[in-house]
Write a protein that holds these residues in place. Structure first.
Motif, mmCIF file in Angstrom:
data_model
loop_
_atom_site.group_PDB
_atom_site.id
_atom_site.type_symbol
_atom_site.label_atom_id
_atom_site.label_comp_id
_atom_site.label_asym_id
_atom_site.label_seq_id
_atom_site.Cartn_x
_atom_site.Cartn_y
_atom_site.Cartn_z
ATOM 1 N N VAL A 114 22.458 80.644 -17.937
ATOM 2 C CA VAL A 114 23.099 81.963 -17.871
ATOM 3 C C VAL A 114 23.420 82.313 -16.427
ATOM 4 O O VAL A 114 24.502 82.834 -16.109
ATOM 5 C CB VAL A 114 22.184 83.037 -18.500
ATOM 6 N N MET A 115 22.487 82.009 -15.523
ATOM 7 C CA MET A 115 22.701 82.301 -14.111
ATOM 8 C C MET A 115 23.885 81.515 -13.556
ATOM 9 O O MET A 115 24.732 82.068 -12.835
ATOM 10 C CB MET A 115 21.428 81.987 -13.315
ATOM 11 N N LEU A 116 23.952 80.237 -13.877
ATOM 12 C CA LEU A 116 25.047 79.400 -13.374
ATOM 13 C C LEU A 116 26.398 79.894 -13.879
ATOM 14 O O LEU A 116 27.375 79.942 -13.123
ATOM 15 C CB LEU A 116 24.827 77.939 -13.780
ATOM 16 N N ALA A 117 26.454 80.293 -15.158
ATOM 17 C CA ALA A 117 27.718 80.772 -15.727
ATOM 18 C C ALA A 117 28.136 82.096 -15.086
ATOM 19 O O ALA A 117 29.319 82.305 -14.775
ATOM 20 C CB ALA A 117 27.575 80.932 -17.241
ATOM 21 N N ALA A 118 27.162 82.986 -14.872
ATOM 22 C CA ALA A 118 27.477 84.279 -14.271
ATOM 23 C C ALA A 118 27.936 84.112 -12.833
ATOM 24 O O ALA A 118 28.912 84.744 -12.396
ATOM 25 C CB ALA A 118 26.255 85.197 -14.338
ATOM 26 N N ASP A 119 27.262 83.250 -12.078
ATOM 27 C CA ASP A 119 27.641 83.034 -10.686
ATOM 28 C C ASP A 119 29.039 82.427 -10.600
ATOM 29 O O ASP A 119 29.845 82.819 -9.734
ATOM 30 C CB ASP A 119 26.620 82.130 -10.002
ATOM 31 N N ALA A 120 29.333 81.505 -11.482
ATOM 32 C CA ALA A 120 30.659 80.885 -11.490
ATOM 33 C C ALA A 120 31.739 81.905 -11.829
ATOM 34 O O ALA A 120 32.831 81.901 -11.242
ATOM 35 C CB ALA A 120 30.694 79.731 -12.493
ATOM 36 N N ALA A 121 31.436 82.788 -12.788
ATOM 37 C CA ALA A 121 32.412 83.808 -13.177
ATOM 38 C C ALA A 121 32.684 84.783 -12.024
ATOM 39 O O ALA A 121 33.835 85.149 -11.761
ATOM 40 C CB ALA A 121 31.917 84.567 -14.400
ATOM 41 N N LEU A 122 31.621 85.185 -11.317
ATOM 42 C CA LEU A 122 31.806 86.062 -10.166
ATOM 43 C C LEU A 122 32.581 85.354 -9.058
ATOM 44 O O LEU A 122 33.404 85.961 -8.361
ATOM 45 C CB LEU A 122 30.456 86.542 -9.643
ATOM 46 N N GLY A 123 32.335 84.049 -8.923
ATOM 47 C CA GLY A 123 33.086 83.267 -7.949
ATOM 48 C C GLY A 123 34.568 83.212 -8.288
ATOM 49 O O GLY A 123 35.426 83.306 -7.403
ATOM 50 N N SER A 124 34.870 83.089 -9.577
ATOM 51 C CA SER A 124 36.272 83.078 -10.010
ATOM 52 C C SER A 124 36.938 84.421 -9.732
ATOM 53 O O SER A 124 38.098 84.479 -9.312
ATOM 54 C CB SER A 124 36.357 82.748 -11.504
ATOM 55 N N LEU A 125 36.194 85.521 -9.953
ATOM 56 C CA LEU A 125 36.745 86.849 -9.694
ATOM 57 C C LEU A 125 37.027 87.026 -8.203
ATOM 58 O O LEU A 125 38.106 87.496 -7.807
ATOM 59 C CB LEU A 125 35.768 87.927 -10.173
ATOM 60 N N ALA A 126 36.070 86.627 -7.363
ATOM 61 C CA ALA A 126 36.269 86.747 -5.917
ATOM 62 C C ALA A 126 37.447 85.909 -5.458
ATOM 63 O O ALA A 126 38.250 86.341 -4.613
ATOM 64 C CB ALA A 126 34.991 86.333 -5.185
ATOM 65 N N SER A 127 37.576 84.703 -6.011
ATOM 66 C CA SER A 127 38.688 83.826 -5.642
ATOM 67 C C SER A 127 40.023 84.417 -6.064
ATOM 68 O O SER A 127 40.991 84.401 -5.301
ATOM 69 C CB SER A 127 38.491 82.446 -6.282
ATOM 70 N N ALA A 128 40.080 84.966 -7.286
ATOM 71 C CA ALA A 128 41.323 85.561 -7.770
ATOM 72 C C ALA A 128 41.720 86.777 -6.938
ATOM 73 O O ALA A 128 42.913 87.066 -6.760
ATOM 74 C CB ALA A 128 41.174 85.955 -9.233
ATOM 75 N N LEU A 129 40.726 87.482 -6.411
ATOM 76 C CA LEU A 129 40.988 88.654 -5.574
ATOM 77 C C LEU A 129 41.275 88.268 -4.125
ATOM 78 O O LEU A 129 41.690 89.112 -3.323
ATOM 79 C CB LEU A 129 39.799 89.618 -5.618
ATOM 80 N N GLY A 130 41.010 87.007 -3.782
ATOM 81 C CA GLY A 130 41.265 86.539 -2.430
ATOM 82 C C GLY A 130 40.270 87.045 -1.408
ATOM 83 O O GLY A 130 40.613 87.220 -0.236
ATOM 84 N N ILE A 131 39.023 87.269 -1.829
ATOM 85 C CA ILE A 131 38.010 87.819 -0.925
ATOM 86 C C ILE A 131 36.857 86.823 -0.784
ATOM 87 O O ILE A 131 36.167 86.531 -1.763
ATOM 88 C CB ILE A 131 37.481 89.158 -1.455
ATOM 89 N N PRO A 132 36.622 86.284 0.423
ATOM 90 C CA PRO A 132 35.489 85.379 0.629
ATOM 91 C C PRO A 132 34.180 86.156 0.613
ATOM 92 O O PRO A 132 34.138 87.339 0.956
ATOM 93 C CB PRO A 132 35.769 84.791 2.015
#
Length: 341
Positions: free
Chosen positions: A198-216
């Motif tokens: 669950v942790m890995l999936a949530a972290d990956a999803a947040l990473g995708s959101l940050a990437s889509a928003l263009g924010i490191p």
């Protein structure tokens, strides 16, 4: 002599009332004393009241459910984590709806109070409420963000327009990262024993959101369940409540003119340091090279410990939680006489 007073809530007295009561003690202690009282607040109703007392015209919005959840968090100042684990369905939609309503009148500034928010969605719900569109649902929590590839913020940014956005968070979260081993999901998940998958999936999803928003990733983006991420994408800047009050009141300038800085809280101990107002005022006093003096109903910290966060001395005033303004003035009389000349 000049005295600067900036205190947190003391008992049932809000910052402005507690500060005024302490100010009266100093004015009575010696003729000619000049007193400046600056209301302070960390979040919730105390922050809104402090900003109003400062004459600031900011509109303050927050989580409509924060009144029922504000006490759920552990003290974050010293590393305790929220006992929520990784809630994959929690959403910041309520904050977004409150923000959308506030923006409809085109205010100069909106302060988004995130201190009572419990979520884990990176602020996706906020973006959804403002009209952002994506290829996955944004209003169903981090569990629905898996596979996110693109997001359109055009409508959300149009709604914000020229309004200044300020994200207010718990000052203890200003260094919190969003992603990775030191990020939001890892911290909360390990503290609650969450399933690693669950942790890995949530972290990956947040990473995708940050990437889509263009924010490191950066310090502070992991605050308030990552809601800072979404607000940053909309142009917000992030701070703590006491620091915001200090900025609006030009406290650094006032402190430089003062002879002593008085601050206070209901209780002061080594674990909490009196909350967030006391350390903020102590830091301002240190930068101005002025002594910082603390008053509180209860003090459970030694002089040596006080000096580790810049406080000269702390005085226990006693009294119960229903301490009145007149009683606070009376109890602070001895402190005032000791620190006037």
């Amino acid at each position: 002599m000049r005295v600067l007073i900036g205190t947190d809530r003391i008992g049932a007295l809000a910052s402005a009332d507690a500060g005024a009561a302490l100010g009266r003690a100093f004015l009575a202690a010696r003729p000619g004393v000049e007193v400046a009282v600056v209301p302070m607040g960390s979040g919730g109703p105390d922050l809104a009241a402090a900003l109003a007392a400062l004459g600031d015209d900011s509109v303050v919005v927050g989580d409509p459910d924060a009144g029922r959840t504000r006490g759920v968090h552990h003290d974050h100042v010293h590393g305790d984590e929220e006992p929520t684990g990784v809630d994959v369905a929690s959403t910041s939609l309520g904050v977004g709806q409150a923000l959308a309503a506030a923006l409809s009148s085109r205010p100069r500034r909106v302060v988004v109070d995130l201190t009572g928010l419990i979520t884990h969605d990176g602020g996706a719900g906020i973006l959804a409420a403002l009209g952002a569109r994506a290829d996955v649902p944004l209003d169903r929590g981090v569990g629905a963000l898996g596979g996110l590839g693109s997001i359109d913020l055009a409508l959300a940014r149009e709604r914000v327009g020229a309004t200044e956005l300020v994200a207010v968070i718990d000052p203890g979260e200003l260094g919190d990262l969003l992603l990775g081993l030191r990020g939001l999901t890892s911290r909360r998940g390990r503290a609650a024993g969450t399933d690693p998958a669950v942790m890995l999936a949530a972290d990956a999803a947040l990473g995708s959101l940050a990437s889509a928003l263009g924010i490191p990733d950066a310090p502070g983006l992991g605050a308030a369940g990552g809601a800072v991420l979404a607000l940053t994408a909309l142009g917000a800047w992030t701070t703590g409540g006491p620091a915001l009050c200090a900025q609006i009141a030009h406290l650094e300038r006032t402190a430089a003119l003062a002879d002593v800085v008085i601050t206070g809280a209901d209780q002061v101990d080594f674990a909490t340091r009196g909350g967030h107002v006391v350390p903020e005022m102590a830091a301002i006093a240190q930068r101005s090279m002025r002594p910082a003096v603390v008053v509180a109903r209860e003090v459970a910290v030694s002089g040596r410990e006080l000096r580790t966060f810049g406080v000269e001395v702390a005085y226990p005033l006693g009294g119960d939680a229903g301490l009145s303004a007149d009683e606070l003035t009376e109890r602070a009389a001895g402190v005032a006489r000791s620190w006037t000349w």
